[in-house]
Scaffold this active site. Structure first.
Site, PDB file in Angstrom:
ATOM      1  N   GLU A 279       0.847  -1.202   0.000  1.00 41.45           N
ATOM      2  CA  GLU A 279       0.000   0.000   0.000  1.00 41.45           C
ATOM      3  C   GLU A 279       0.872   1.238   0.000  1.00 41.45           C
ATOM      4  OE1 GLU A 279      -2.924  -0.252   3.137  1.00 41.45           O
ATOM      5  OE2 GLU A 279      -3.800  -2.067   2.291  1.00 41.45           O
ATOM      6  N   HIS A 299      -7.859   1.619   1.143  1.00 36.54           N
ATOM      7  CA  HIS A 299      -7.857   1.341   2.590  1.00 36.54           C
ATOM      8  C   HIS A 299      -8.725   2.364   3.346  1.00 36.54           C
ATOM      9  CE1 HIS A 299      -5.277  -0.693   5.913  1.00 36.54           C
ATOM     10  NE2 HIS A 299      -6.456  -0.350   6.398  1.00 36.54           N
TER      11      HIS A 299
HETATM   12  P1  NAD Z   1     -10.681  -9.497  15.583  1.00 32.83           P
HETATM   13  O1  NAD Z   1      -9.390  -9.853  16.210  1.00 32.83           O
HETATM   14  O2  NAD Z   1     -11.818  -9.042  16.432  1.00 32.83           O
HETATM   15  O3  NAD Z   1     -11.201 -10.702  14.694  1.00 32.83           O
HETATM   16  C1  NAD Z   1     -10.357 -11.498  13.928  1.00 32.83           C
HETATM   17  C2  NAD Z   1     -10.956 -12.890  13.908  1.00 32.83           C
HETATM   18  O4  NAD Z   1     -10.198 -13.671  13.005  1.00 32.83           O
HETATM   19  C3  NAD Z   1     -10.921 -13.593  15.268  1.00 32.83           C
HETATM   20  O5  NAD Z   1     -12.205 -14.018  15.648  1.00 32.83           O
HETATM   21  C4  NAD Z   1      -9.985 -14.774  15.033  1.00 32.83           C
HETATM   22  O6  NAD Z   1     -10.402 -15.912  15.744  1.00 32.83           O
HETATM   23  C5  NAD Z   1     -10.139 -14.986  13.552  1.00 32.83           C
HETATM   24  N1  NAD Z   1      -9.039 -15.728  12.957  1.00 32.83           N
HETATM   25  C6  NAD Z   1      -7.711 -15.688  13.263  1.00 32.83           C
HETATM   26  N2  NAD Z   1      -7.041 -16.550  12.483  1.00 32.83           N
HETATM   27  C7  NAD Z   1      -7.961 -17.136  11.678  1.00 32.83           C
HETATM   28  C8  NAD Z   1      -7.883 -18.120  10.660  1.00 32.83           C
HETATM   29  N3  NAD Z   1      -6.721 -18.665  10.305  1.00 32.83           N
HETATM   30  N4  NAD Z   1      -9.016 -18.494  10.036  1.00 32.83           N
HETATM   31  C9  NAD Z   1     -10.208 -17.937  10.369  1.00 32.83           C
HETATM   32  N5  NAD Z   1     -10.355 -17.022  11.344  1.00 32.83           N
HETATM   33  C10 NAD Z   1      -9.235 -16.626  11.981  1.00 32.83           C
HETATM   34  O7  NAD Z   1     -10.320  -8.354  14.505  1.00 32.83           O
HETATM   35  P2  NAD Z   1     -11.337  -7.298  13.857  1.00 32.83           P
HETATM   36  O8  NAD Z   1     -11.324  -6.050  14.656  1.00 32.83           O
HETATM   37  O9  NAD Z   1     -12.616  -7.979  13.557  1.00 32.83           O
HETATM   38  O10 NAD Z   1     -10.573  -6.988  12.485  1.00 32.83           O
HETATM   39  C11 NAD Z   1     -10.565  -7.961  11.464  1.00 32.83           C
HETATM   40  C12 NAD Z   1      -9.593  -7.558  10.365  1.00 32.83           C
HETATM   41  O11 NAD Z   1     -10.032  -6.352   9.753  1.00 32.83           O
HETATM   42  C13 NAD Z   1      -8.168  -7.282  10.861  1.00 32.83           C
HETATM   43  O12 NAD Z   1      -7.267  -7.712   9.878  1.00 32.83           O
HETATM   44  C14 NAD Z   1      -8.114  -5.755  10.944  1.00 32.83           C
HETATM   45  O13 NAD Z   1      -6.813  -5.256  10.875  1.00 32.83           O
HETATM   46  C15 NAD Z   1      -8.949  -5.412   9.726  1.00 32.83           C
HETATM   47  N6  NAD Z   1      -9.534  -4.071   9.742  1.00 32.83           N
HETATM   48  C16 NAD Z   1      -9.414  -3.360   8.581  1.00 32.83           C
HETATM   49  C17 NAD Z   1      -9.967  -2.103   8.507  1.00 32.83           C
HETATM   50  C18 NAD Z   1      -9.827  -1.308   7.245  1.00 32.83           C
HETATM   51  O14 NAD Z   1      -9.646  -0.110   7.321  1.00 32.83           O
HETATM   52  N7  NAD Z   1      -9.924  -1.915   6.090  1.00 32.83           N
HETATM   53  C19 NAD Z   1     -10.640  -1.570   9.617  1.00 32.83           C
HETATM   54  C20 NAD Z   1     -10.765  -2.363  10.771  1.00 32.83           C
HETATM   55  C21 NAD Z   1     -10.219  -3.625  10.809  1.00 32.83           C
HETATM   56  C1  MLT Z   2      -7.115  -0.800  11.298  1.00 25.60           C
HETATM   57  O1  MLT Z   2      -6.353  -1.757  11.401  1.00 25.60           O
HETATM   58  O2  MLT Z   2      -7.614  -0.241  12.274  1.00 25.60           O
HETATM   59  C2  MLT Z   2      -7.475  -0.335   9.945  1.00 25.60           C
HETATM   60  O3  MLT Z   2      -6.646  -0.793   8.973  1.00 25.60           O
HETATM   61  C3  MLT Z   2      -7.812   1.104   9.876  1.00 25.60           C
HETATM   62  C4  MLT Z   2      -6.743   2.091   9.672  1.00 25.60           C
HETATM   63  O4  MLT Z   2      -5.876   2.283  10.481  1.00 25.60           O
HETATM   64  O5  MLT Z   2      -6.826   2.794   8.671  1.00 25.60           O
END
Ligand code: NAD
Ligand code: MLT
Length: 559
Positions: A279, A299
């Site tokens: 990214e 993102h």
């Molecule tokens: P979280 O830790 O609450 O949930 C992650 C889940 O994935 C957990 O329940 C865990 O058991 C599961 N997991 C781990 N390994 C696994 C596997 N091999 N197979 C299946 N499940 C598995 O995290 P979250 O807050 O729900 O965030 C989820 C994802 O989204 C993270 O990667 C986070 O960084 C990303 N995220 C991205 C953005 C964005 O801006 N695009 C915003 C928020 C979160």
């Molecule tokens: C996160 O991990 O919280 C997301 O990727 C959001 C971000 O920081 O932009």
């Protein structure tokens, strides 16, 4: 929690560096307490140079907080002359921070795990609908003056099957919203109990089953060594023809090259991507991005006023708490305890971290842990070591440290405060036992894990002297290995001609053996060889070792 600062508590001598854009509300809060510099365009080299002046670093996902930066910011071992105490991540994912190095250097890493859950889930739904109704392409073509209705024919999501991979905070919110759209949901998450899934009104299925059942697949796991490229060419093969894939979690979960091929072959009808392996995406990724079937955003999952404000405020409060030595709710890698007690406990917390990580790596992928039994034997179990220091009354802290490092291998956002709650949520039974009785050591700490599909696995460690960490038991075997770097664990039948060929295979491939230990049940029985190696061991080499006569199993772990 809002730390109210009185004049005497304000320490304007503290300096905070912010290197990614965070909401003004968070900056304002930080400025009440510290001098804040905002530098959004620093190169890696500049950051290494500047970091020495700061007590705290605040980032989002843009800044890669590497080993080099952390070492430059730390004071430890003459490598850096810095004073960095805390790294704040205004969001959930900490895959852009070298948490391991930060932990080693005693630098706290804090995040804001729940601040952007709703925004990320809403963005996922927006991407799902944008993809199913081809909204971005239709928007672009109409704006360029073309009125084209047939080309932008979409599909309904109502009645379709949505496969969720990762049923954590965001995954669970997506389930609720998708059900509101009339979708049927199946989910895979090996660390979530069926009870939790039941609360969401869905059932858990196996990974392959979800891949083969779903019309839409949405990924919501953290990016870890385990989940890297969890969806690649083989997985696309298992999917329905015409499947649509959404990734608003982390680039790197999907093998982008395989995705491009699957779209070009017609297997995958479309993909919606908010996150990328690199990214901003590299020029090599442009071909994927430019495919008509691919919908992209840069993102933006957490980019809402609400999420950014919440994340910035939470991270400002947590950074201030850390700098004031107050307890920190969202610490990824540290706990606040009083200084005198910390002196005695610290080596055991480091041992706990190693044992937890080792246990996690011994468990087969996709097998749910049911029990996590910790035992304290000898002085630590009786209070001898702890009597003067308070450890005896605080083994709970060490247990939590083990659990935290165990769970962190699989999940983002685990800390000392929430590790037990998360274990409970995932249906893992945690027990602690203590006994004064012990042979050979003054104190012994061990973890026994029981999973759905495998026998119990036990690892045990001790301290020689004040802080010389040793792994001394692996299942039934007595060993004496230093828990650091890469370790190759080979089980074998105790017959002549096994150890030599294994060492030769490693030597032939330029892999240096730093230490070796062999333990066995009895002469001629099952034995285990623990090799500390100076570099990683590739799949091919592992396969070669497995072929050595009388080798039963080989596993590479990293501590
Ligand atoms: P979280 O830790 O609450 O949930 C992650 C889940 O994935 C957990 O329940 C865990 O058991 C599961 N997991 C781990 N390994 C696994 C596997 N091999 N197979 C299946 N499940 C598995 O995290 P979250 O807050 O729900 O965030 C989820 C994802 O989204 C993270 O990667 C986070 O960084 C990303 N995220 C991205 C953005 C964005 O801006 N695009 C915003 C928020 C979160
Ligand atoms: C996160 O991990 O919280 C997301 O990727 C959001 C971000 O920081 O932009």
């Amino acid at each position: 929690m809002n730390p109210k600062l009185n004049e005497s508590e304000k320490e304007k001598t503290k300096k905070v560096l912010v290197t990614d854009h965070i909401s003004e509300e968070g900056i304002k809060k930080l400025r009440e307490f510290a001098e804040v510099d905002i530098e959004l365009e620093l190169s890696k080299e500049e950051l290494v140079k500047h970091i020495v002046d700061y007590d705290a670093l605040v980032v989002r996902s843009g800044t890669k907080v590497t080993k080099e930066i952390i070492e430059a910011g730390s004071k430890d071992k003459g490598k850096g002359e810095g004073k960095l105490k805390v790294i704040g991540r205004a969001g959930v994912g900490v895959d852009n921070i070298d948490v391991e190095t930060a932990t080693e250097k005693g630098i706290m890493v804090v995040n804001a795990p729940a601040a952007n859950t709703i925004s990320a889930a809403e963005h996922t739904i927006a991407m799902l609908l944008g993809l199913s109704r081809k909204i971005p392409a239709a928007n672009m073509s109409l704006k360029s003056g073309v009125w084209e209705r047939k080309k932008h024919m979409g599909v309904e999501v109502n009645g379709k099957i949505l496969g969720i991979i990762g049923l954590g905070r965001v995954g669970s919110e997506v389930v609720k919203k998708a059900k509101g759209l009339g979708m049927r949901v199946v989910a895979y998450d090996p660390f979530i109990s069926q009870d939790r899934a039941g609360e969401l009104g869905i059932t858990l299925s196996g990974f392959k089953e979800v891949l083969s059942l779903a019309d839409f697949i949405s990924l919501h796991t953290p990016l870890t060594k385990e989940t890297h490229h969890m969806v690649g060419a083989k997985e696309f093969e298992l999917m329905k023809d015409g499947v649509r894939v959404i990734n608003c979690a982390r680039g790197g979960l999907i093998d982008e090259r395989a995705l491009k091929d699957a779209i070009k072959s017609g297997k995958v009808a479309g993909a919606a991507l908010d996150v990328f392996e690199e990214e901003p995406p590299s020029s090599g990724e442009r071909e994927l991005l430019e495919l008509e079937e691919v919908v992209v955003t840069p993102h933006l999952g957490a980019s809402t006023e609400e999420a950014q404000k919440a994340a910035a405020i939470i991270i400002a409060e947590e950074v201030i708490n850390a700098l004031m030595n107050k307890s920190v709710r969202n610490a990824i890698n540290m706990i606040y305890v009083e200084e005198e007690l910390m002196g005695a406990i610290k080596p055991y917390l480091v041992l706990a971290d190693k044992l937890g990580r080792l246990s996690a790596q011994l468990i087969p992928k996709s097998s749910r842990t049911e029990q996590f039994e910790v035992s304290y034997e000898g002085e630590i179990g009786a209070g001898g070591v702890g009597a003067g220091t308070g450890i005896a009354g605080n083994t709970g802290l060490i247990t939590v440290a083990m659990l935290k490092s165990f769970l962190s291998w699989f999940i983002d956002g685990v800390n000392y405060v929430n590790a037990e709650t998360i274990a409970k949520k995932f249906g893992i039974k945690v027990t602690e036992s203590k006994t004064e009785t012990i042979e050979n050591f003054s104190s012994l700490v061990s973890i026994t894990t029981t999973t759905q599909s495998e026998k119990k696995r036990t690892v045990a460690g001790t301290l020689f002297g004040k802080d010389d960490l040793r792994i001394v038991r692996l299942d039934g075997f007595r060993v004496d290995a230093s828990p650091s770097g890469y370790m190759l664990l080979c089980s074998f039948s105790d017959k002549p001609g096994v150890i030599g060929p294994v060492c030769t295979i490693l030597g032939d491939r330029g892999i240096n053996i730093a230490g070796m230990q062999v333990g066995r049940e009895k002469a001629g029985g099952e034995a285990v060889m623990v090799l500390n190696v100076d570099s990683s061991v590739g799949e091919d080499t592992m396969e070669e070792i497995k072929k050595v006569e009388n080798i039963l199993d080989v596993k590479l772990v990293r501590l």
